[in-house]
Enzyme design. Sequence first.
Site, PDB file in Angstrom:
ATOM      1  N   ARG A  71       0.828  -1.222   0.000  1.00 14.96           N
ATOM      2  CA  ARG A  71       0.000   0.000   0.000  1.00 14.96           C
ATOM      3  C   ARG A  71       0.856   1.264   0.000  1.00 14.96           C
ATOM      4  NH1 ARG A  71      -2.765  -3.888   2.808  1.00 14.96           N
ATOM      5  NH2 ARG A  71      -1.814  -3.340   4.793  1.00 14.96           N
ATOM      6  N   GLU A 108       5.396  -9.472  15.849  1.00 17.72           N
ATOM      7  CA  GLU A 108       4.880  -9.884  17.157  1.00 17.72           C
ATOM      8  C   GLU A 108       4.979 -11.417  17.272  1.00 17.72           C
ATOM      9  OE1 GLU A 108       1.144  -8.112  17.845  1.00 17.72           O
ATOM     10  OE2 GLU A 108       1.048  -8.799  19.929  1.00 17.72           O
TER      11      GLU A 108
HETATM   12  P1  AMP Z   1       4.055  -2.342  11.778  1.00 15.32           P
HETATM   13  O1  AMP Z   1       5.311  -2.911  11.195  1.00 15.32           O
HETATM   14  O2  AMP Z   1       3.525  -3.135  12.930  1.00 15.32           O
HETATM   15  O3  AMP Z   1       4.191  -0.864  12.094  1.00 15.32           O
HETATM   16  O4  AMP Z   1       2.927  -2.485  10.664  1.00 15.32           O
HETATM   17  C1  AMP Z   1       2.899  -1.630   9.570  1.00 15.32           C
HETATM   18  C2  AMP Z   1       2.606  -2.384   8.309  1.00 15.32           C
HETATM   19  O5  AMP Z   1       1.576  -3.348   8.473  1.00 15.32           O
HETATM   20  C3  AMP Z   1       2.143  -1.430   7.232  1.00 15.32           C
HETATM   21  O6  AMP Z   1       2.824  -1.742   6.026  1.00 15.32           O
HETATM   22  C4  AMP Z   1       0.649  -1.625   7.144  1.00 15.32           C
HETATM   23  O7  AMP Z   1       0.238  -1.719   5.788  1.00 15.32           O
HETATM   24  C5  AMP Z   1       0.366  -2.921   7.875  1.00 15.32           C
HETATM   25  N1  AMP Z   1      -0.587  -2.755   8.977  1.00 15.32           N
HETATM   26  C6  AMP Z   1      -0.330  -2.922  10.293  1.00 15.32           C
HETATM   27  N2  AMP Z   1      -1.424  -2.765  11.032  1.00 15.32           N
HETATM   28  C7  AMP Z   1      -2.423  -2.468  10.176  1.00 15.32           C
HETATM   29  C8  AMP Z   1      -3.829  -2.173  10.328  1.00 15.32           C
HETATM   30  N3  AMP Z   1      -4.415  -2.144  11.524  1.00 15.32           N
HETATM   31  N4  AMP Z   1      -4.544  -1.912   9.211  1.00 15.32           N
HETATM   32  C9  AMP Z   1      -3.951  -1.941   8.000  1.00 15.32           C
HETATM   33  N5  AMP Z   1      -2.651  -2.211   7.792  1.00 15.32           N
HETATM   34  C10 AMP Z   1      -1.891  -2.478   8.864  1.00 15.32           C
END
Ligand code: AMP
Length: 183
Positions: A71, A108
């Site tokens: 995205r 996680e």
């Molecule tokens: P993080 O590495 O945990 O910060 O997760 C970020 C990545 O996971 C991004 O590339 C987002 O597209 C996806 N992502 C994580 N949580 C969500 C969520 N609640 N809704 C949509 N995409 C998410």
Amino acid sequence: MTPVTAAARVEIDRELRPLIREIPNFPKPGINFKDFTPLLANAVAFRKATEAMAAPFAGDAISHVVGIESRGFILGAPIAQQLGAGFIPVRKPGKLPHTVERVDYQLEYGADALELHRDTLQWGHRVLVVDDVLATGGTLKATCALIALTGAELIGCSVLMALTELPGLTAMRHWRVNTLLRY
Ligand code: AMP
């Protein structure tokens, strides 16, 4: 490109927030998925979102926007065009055809990795990273680590949505991170 004032940010929030659809327990139980496809389908909102994500970096001589699969590609490409910068994809392992830099990182539950074409960035380049959501910060931190391997300068990150109950904003506190919507 006009700078984003505090009043404009409130207005952008009012216009864009209703176009983010929340899907509980997708793609797995416990995740409240932020679906921005309604925003993308709205021509005016899509343009406003990418302009507001680009504007804080308009004076930073950004040479390249790095978009995170997948995205981050959709938002990153128009932001690159608005900033007069090139676009570079960071992808999941095995997707990029040429020689890559790779960074492994912890999720996680489990581990993942991201890759970047080795010959795209170098010393002297000024990089803005773009993604849709900042949650735990693992993805953004891994992308910053990839950029550091190239010698290019990371100027900042522009993210559409930040989930404030998760540690991403804190994990990225030493970087310049711009977010449009906070949850
Ligand atoms: P993080 O590495 O945990 O910060 O997760 C970020 C990545 O996971 C991004 O590339 C987002 O597209 C996806 N992502 C994580 N949580 C969500 C969520 N609640 N809704 C949509 N995409 C998410």
